[in-house]
Design a protein around this motif. Structure first.
Motif, PDB file in Angstrom:
ATOM      1  N   TYR A 138       0.903  -1.271  -0.065  1.00 26.51           N
ATOM      2  CA  TYR A 138       0.001   0.119  -0.211  1.00 26.51           C
ATOM      3  C   TYR A 138       0.990   1.340  -0.071  1.00 26.51           C
ATOM      4  CZ  TYR A 138       1.140   0.062   4.862  1.00 26.51           C
ATOM      5  OH  TYR A 138       1.727  -0.261   6.176  1.00 26.51           O
ATOM      6  N   ALA A 139       0.354   2.240  -0.467  1.00 28.63           N
ATOM      7  CA  ALA A 139       1.099   3.625  -0.630  1.00 28.63           C
ATOM      8  C   ALA A 139       0.899   4.428   0.540  1.00 28.63           C
ATOM      9  CB  ALA A 139       1.143   4.343  -2.026  1.00 28.63           C
ATOM     10  N   GLY A 140      -0.212   4.408   1.014  1.00 24.39           N
ATOM     11  CA  GLY A 140      -0.622   5.654   2.107  1.00 24.39           C
ATOM     12  C   GLY A 140      -0.032   5.126   3.560  1.00 24.39           C
ATOM     13  N   ALA A 141      -0.378   5.663   4.416  1.00 24.28           N
ATOM     14  CA  ALA A 141      -0.112   5.736   5.814  1.00 24.28           C
ATOM     15  C   ALA A 141      -0.876   4.503   6.391  1.00 24.28           C
ATOM     16  CB  ALA A 141      -0.402   6.924   6.642  1.00 24.28           C
ATOM     17  N   SER A 142      -0.299   3.745   7.384  1.00 22.90           N
ATOM     18  CA  SER A 142      -1.088   2.748   8.132  1.00 22.90           C
ATOM     19  C   SER A 142      -1.721   3.242   9.168  1.00 22.90           C
ATOM     20  CB  SER A 142      -0.006   1.694   8.787  1.00 22.90           C
ATOM     21  OG  SER A 142       1.200   2.540   9.634  1.00 22.90           O
ATOM     22  N   ILE A 160      12.037 -18.884   0.962  1.00 25.42           N
ATOM     23  CA  ILE A 160      12.846 -19.325   2.074  1.00 25.42           C
ATOM     24  C   ILE A 160      13.667 -20.549   1.948  1.00 25.42           C
ATOM     25  CG2 ILE A 160      13.035 -19.458   4.542  1.00 25.42           C
ATOM     26  CD1 ILE A 160      11.891 -16.685   3.424  1.00 25.42           C
ATOM     27  N   SER A 161      15.043 -20.324   1.929  1.00 31.68           N
ATOM     28  CA  SER A 161      16.044 -21.517   1.684  1.00 31.68           C
ATOM     29  C   SER A 161      16.443 -22.151   2.745  1.00 31.68           C
ATOM     30  CB  SER A 161      16.968 -21.131   0.545  1.00 31.68           C
ATOM     31  OG  SER A 161      16.548 -20.565  -0.501  1.00 31.68           O
ATOM     32  N   ASN A 162      16.243 -21.517   4.023  1.00 32.03           N
ATOM     33  CA  ASN A 162      16.943 -22.147   5.080  1.00 32.03           C
ATOM     34  C   ASN A 162      16.556 -21.733   6.378  1.00 32.03           C
ATOM     35  OD1 ASN A 162      18.722 -23.654   6.676  1.00 32.03           O
ATOM     36  ND2 ASN A 162      20.661 -22.371   6.246  1.00 32.03           N
ATOM     37  N   ASP A 163      15.340 -21.853   6.538  1.00 37.14           N
ATOM     38  CA  ASP A 163      14.760 -21.711   8.155  1.00 37.14           C
ATOM     39  C   ASP A 163      15.043 -22.974   8.920  1.00 37.14           C
ATOM     40  OD1 ASP A 163      13.131 -20.918  10.089  1.00 37.14           O
ATOM     41  OD2 ASP A 163      11.251 -20.744   9.184  1.00 37.14           O
ATOM     42  N   ASN A 164      16.069 -23.030   9.523  1.00 35.02           N
ATOM     43  CA  ASN A 164      16.331 -24.146  10.328  1.00 35.02           C
ATOM     44  C   ASN A 164      16.291 -25.176   9.425  1.00 35.02           C
ATOM     45  OD1 ASN A 164      16.974 -22.694  12.828  1.00 35.02           O
ATOM     46  ND2 ASN A 164      14.716 -22.629  13.041  1.00 35.02           N
ATOM     47  N   GLY A 165      16.614 -25.186   8.170  1.00 32.85           N
ATOM     48  CA  GLY A 165      16.769 -26.522   7.342  1.00 32.85           C
ATOM     49  C   GLY A 165      15.587 -26.627   6.568  1.00 32.85           C
ATOM     50  N   ARG A 166      14.402 -25.886   6.816  1.00 38.63           N
ATOM     51  CA  ARG A 166      13.267 -25.912   5.948  1.00 38.63           C
ATOM     52  C   ARG A 166      13.189 -24.927   4.888  1.00 38.63           C
ATOM     53  NH1 ARG A 166       9.145 -24.534  10.752  1.00 38.63           N
ATOM     54  NH2 ARG A 166      10.700 -22.899  11.005  1.00 38.63           N
ATOM     55  N   LYS A 167      12.664 -25.424   3.837  1.00 42.82           N
ATOM     56  CA  LYS A 167      12.530 -24.690   2.523  1.00 42.82           C
ATOM     57  C   LYS A 167      11.174 -24.447   2.211  1.00 42.82           C
ATOM     58  CE  LYS A 167      15.048 -27.802   0.615  1.00 42.82           C
ATOM     59  NZ  LYS A 167      15.616 -28.582   1.715  1.00 42.82           N
ATOM     60  N   TYR A 168      10.745 -23.314   1.902  1.00 43.78           N
ATOM     61  CA  TYR A 168       9.320 -23.062   1.529  1.00 43.78           C
ATOM     62  C   TYR A 168       9.103 -21.989   1.049  1.00 43.78           C
ATOM     63  CZ  TYR A 168       9.361 -20.789   6.228  1.00 43.78           C
ATOM     64  OH  TYR A 168       9.792 -20.139   7.230  1.00 43.78           O
ATOM     65  N   LEU A 169       7.854 -21.590   0.283  1.00 47.87           N
ATOM     66  CA  LEU A 169       7.235 -20.338  -0.092  1.00 47.87           C
ATOM     67  C   LEU A 169       6.369 -20.008   0.986  1.00 47.87           C
ATOM     68  CD1 LEU A 169       6.177 -20.995  -3.636  1.00 47.87           C
ATOM     69  CD2 LEU A 169       8.463 -20.342  -3.060  1.00 47.87           C
ATOM     70  N   ASN A 170       6.690 -18.683   1.392  1.00 50.54           N
ATOM     71  CA  ASN A 170       5.883 -18.083   2.667  1.00 50.54           C
ATOM     72  C   ASN A 170       5.048 -16.753   1.840  1.00 50.54           C
ATOM     73  OD1 ASN A 170       5.358 -17.424   5.415  1.00 50.54           O
ATOM     74  ND2 ASN A 170       5.737 -15.516   4.801  1.00 50.54           N
ATOM     75  N   SER A 171       3.675 -16.899   2.278  1.00 51.71           N
ATOM     76  CA  SER A 171       2.790 -16.001   1.773  1.00 51.71           C
ATOM     77  C   SER A 171       2.132 -15.530   3.087  1.00 51.71           C
ATOM     78  CB  SER A 171       1.744 -16.800   0.982  1.00 51.71           C
ATOM     79  OG  SER A 171       2.199 -17.544  -0.169  1.00 51.71           O
ATOM     80  N   ALA A 172       1.682 -14.203   3.245  1.00 53.32           N
ATOM     81  CA  ALA A 172       1.319 -13.678   4.194  1.00 53.32           C
ATOM     82  C   ALA A 172       0.613 -12.291   3.634  1.00 53.32           C
ATOM     83  CB  ALA A 172       2.270 -13.401   5.170  1.00 53.32           C
ATOM     84  N   VAL A 173      -0.258 -11.846   4.793  1.00 49.26           N
ATOM     85  CA  VAL A 173      -0.627 -10.303   4.981  1.00 49.26           C
ATOM     86  C   VAL A 173      -0.383  -9.842   6.163  1.00 49.26           C
ATOM     87  CG1 VAL A 173      -2.760  -9.021   4.882  1.00 49.26           C
ATOM     88  CG2 VAL A 173      -2.529 -11.001   3.504  1.00 49.26           C
ATOM     89  N   HIS A 174       0.069  -8.568   6.331  1.00 52.99           N
ATOM     90  CA  HIS A 174       0.608  -7.764   7.314  1.00 52.99           C
ATOM     91  C   HIS A 174      -0.360  -6.245   7.149  1.00 52.99           C
ATOM     92  CE1 HIS A 174       4.404  -9.922   7.861  1.00 52.99           C
ATOM     93  NE2 HIS A 174       4.316 -10.225   6.672  1.00 52.99           N
ATOM     94  N   TRP A 175      -0.749  -6.081   8.280  1.00 55.29           N
ATOM     95  CA  TRP A 175      -1.645  -4.841   8.612  1.00 55.29           C
ATOM     96  C   TRP A 175      -1.576  -4.267   9.991  1.00 55.29           C
ATOM     97  CZ3 TRP A 175      -3.484  -9.961   8.738  1.00 55.29           C
ATOM     98  CH2 TRP A 175      -4.321 -10.145   9.719  1.00 55.29           C
ATOM     99  N   ASP A 176      -2.013  -2.946  10.146  1.00 54.30           N
ATOM    100  CA  ASP A 176      -1.864  -2.164  11.437  1.00 54.30           C
ATOM    101  C   ASP A 176      -0.505  -1.900  11.575  1.00 54.30           C
ATOM    102  OD1 ASP A 176      -4.596  -2.044  11.826  1.00 54.30           O
ATOM    103  OD2 ASP A 176      -4.646  -3.331  13.559  1.00 54.30           O
ATOM    104  N   GLY A 177       0.242  -1.482  10.680  1.00 52.72           N
ATOM    105  CA  GLY A 177       1.793  -0.860  10.745  1.00 52.72           C
ATOM    106  C   GLY A 177       2.738  -2.015  11.088  1.00 52.72           C
ATOM    107  N   TYR A 178       3.798  -1.591  11.680  1.00 55.18           N
ATOM    108  CA  TYR A 178       5.063  -2.282  11.707  1.00 55.18           C
ATOM    109  C   TYR A 178       5.649  -2.201  13.147  1.00 55.18           C
ATOM    110  CZ  TYR A 178       4.367  -3.045   6.813  1.00 55.18           C
ATOM    111  OH  TYR A 178       3.799  -3.537   5.487  1.00 55.18           O
TER     112      TYR A 178
END
Length: 273
Positions: A138-142, A160-178
């Motif tokens: 998003y381009a606006g303010a959170s 992600i190639s090496n999360d403690n030996g695990r390999k995966y595609l991570n998909s996510a949504v983040h909101w309410d700022g950081y």
């Protein structure tokens, strides 16, 4: 009295036609259903295509991301780590003279869209300590209203190639700022070593009910997330980001494995017909 009867007759006539035609009289507060989700590109029309067939980025679509520090390995995005070569976008990850450096581009201020379908054809290397991603921002303010309607960051995939030996595609949504109010929900799709050094296509649908992403020609999506469980619908136009960055989530940095290269053959965006 005659005038009053005429007015009442007119009101009853309008209400009667409304009931006959619509079954009920709707009010401004009632929600109007959106377009039903579709996971078929035949229901979409292409609005953006870039095959990186040139000597530099198409400046009508892309900018390089600002040269600032990213994540917790002390890496920085650097302009000269994002370039076009042999018909591909190249995002290079390397050890610079002072710190780790990687490439990132975005379409902020040049192309933005809410909803629709997004495609990318790419090739990734299996390198510890760095990951590459295709995401919408998003381009606006959170804000901190508990919803993703104005500030939903949508991560279509992070490799992600090496999360403690695990390999995966991570998909996510983040909101309410950081900061303290940050909220997120993610899903992982585990991959094998055969995933790397091969061309793949991801097709992502940003619908009213679901976020859905397919890998190559698979019949089942690798990510299907109900929008209501991911902060509710993200409603504002988002820009595209294609990035590589160093971080502990991706494992320790192995200098002997650097440089790393994330290649993108093309990107396409569609809107519903």
């Amino acid at each position: 009295m005659v005038m009053m009867k005429q007015k009442l007759f007119f009101v009853f006539m309008v209400l009667g036609f409304s009931i006959i035609l619509g079954g009920c009289v709707t009010t401004a507060e009632e929600e109007t259903p959106g377009i039903p989700d579709s996971y078929n590109l035949e229901d979409y029309q292409e609005v953006l295509f870039d095959d990186f067939d040139g000597t530099d980025l198409d400046k009508s679509i892309w900018n390089r991301c600002p040269e600032w520090q990213r994540q917790d390995h002390g890496g920085y995005w650097k302009n000269d780590c994002s370039y076009v070569k042999d018909g591909c976008l190249v995002l290079e990850g390397r050890r610079g003279a002072e710190h780790l450096e990687s490439g990132a581009i975005r379409s902020r201020g040049k192309f933005m869209q809410a909803g629709g379908a997004y495609q990318i054809r790419f090739k990734a290397e299996k390198k510890s300590g760095i990951w590459s991603a295709f995401w919408l921002m998003y381009a606006g303010a959170s804000d901190t209203d508990g919803k993703a309607s104005k500030d939903g960051e949508i991560d279509i995939f992070e490799i992600i190639s090496n999360d403690n030996g695990r390999k995966y595609l991570n998909s996510a949504v983040h909101w309410d700022g950081y900061s303290a109010n940050h909220k997120s929900k993610g899903a992982q799709y585990y991959i094998s070593d055969s995933f790397y050094d091969q061309w793949h296509t991801v097709t992502f649908y940003w619908g009213n009910e679901y976020y859905v992403a397919y890998l190559d020609d698979a019949e089942k999506p690798y990510w299907k997330g109900k929008v209501s469980e991911y902060g509710g619908p993200a409603l504002t136009p988002h820009y595209i980001k294609i990035t590589s960055e160093f971080g502990k989530w991706g494992g320790p940095v192995v200098d002997t494995a650097l440089p790393s290269y994330f290649l993108v053959d093309w990107v396409k965006v569609y809107t519903r017909k």
